[in-house]
Design a protein around this motif. Structure first.
Motif, PDB file in Angstrom:
ATOM      1  N   SER A   3       0.849  -1.192   0.000  1.00 44.30           N
ATOM      2  CA  SER A   3       0.000   0.000   0.000  1.00 44.30           C
ATOM      3  C   SER A   3       0.880   1.237   0.000  1.00 44.30           C
ATOM      4  N   THR A   5       2.526   4.693  -2.429  1.00 41.56           N
ATOM      5  CA  THR A   5       2.900   5.166  -3.759  1.00 41.56           C
ATOM      6  C   THR A   5       4.354   4.826  -4.057  1.00 41.56           C
ATOM      7  N   SER A   6       4.584   4.341  -5.274  1.00 44.52           N
ATOM      8  CA  SER A   6       5.941   4.074  -5.767  1.00 44.52           C
ATOM      9  C   SER A   6       6.107   4.835  -7.072  1.00 44.52           C
ATOM     10  N   THR A   7       7.295   5.382  -7.297  1.00 46.81           N
ATOM     11  CA  THR A   7       7.565   6.098  -8.541  1.00 46.81           C
ATOM     12  C   THR A   7       8.919   5.667  -9.078  1.00 46.81           C
ATOM     13  N   THR A  16       4.200   5.877 -12.029  1.00 44.85           N
ATOM     14  CA  THR A  16       3.722   5.966 -10.651  1.00 44.85           C
ATOM     15  C   THR A  16       2.744   4.828 -10.425  1.00 44.85           C
ATOM     16  N   GLU A  18       0.072   3.555  -7.440  1.00 46.54           N
ATOM     17  CA  GLU A  18      -0.589   3.859  -6.170  1.00 46.54           C
ATOM     18  C   GLU A  18      -1.476   2.681  -5.790  1.00 46.54           C
ATOM     19  N   SER A  20      -4.211   1.569  -2.790  1.00 46.62           N
ATOM     20  CA  SER A  20      -4.965   2.100  -1.651  1.00 46.62           C
ATOM     21  C   SER A  20      -6.227   1.275  -1.432  1.00 46.62           C
ATOM     22  N   ARG A  41      -3.616   1.845  -9.139  1.00 45.27           N
ATOM     23  CA  ARG A  41      -3.593   2.813 -10.229  1.00 45.27           C
ATOM     24  C   ARG A  41      -2.162   2.928 -10.739  1.00 45.27           C
TER      25      ARG A  41
END
Length: 65
Positions: A3, A5-7, A16, A18, A20, A41
């Motif tokens: 859970s 955000t990874s970029t 990116t 996300e 959640s 996402r």
């Protein structure tokens, strides 16, 4: 995938991811539901500026409470 955000960037493509919770609590009265839905996402921007935005749902085991 965890859970949050990874970029990152690869060969000029910026991405990116996300992950959640989906839909808040998602409680089921008097039910023992072993899975929880999560929204995933993924956004990718090409070097030329084109943007792909993909959304999907995955089911993850619900933690034992």
């Amino acid at each position: 995938m965890q859970s949050g955000t990874s970029t990152g960037q690869a060969e000029g493509y910026r991405w990116t991811i996300e992950v959640s919770p989906l839909g808040g609590d998602w409680t089921v009265p008097e039910g023992n539901v072993p899975w929880a839905p999560e929204l995933v996402r993924i956004r990718v921007k090409s070097p030329g500026g084109a943007l792909s935005d993909i959304r999907t749902v995955r089911l993850m085991p619900r933690s034992s409470e």
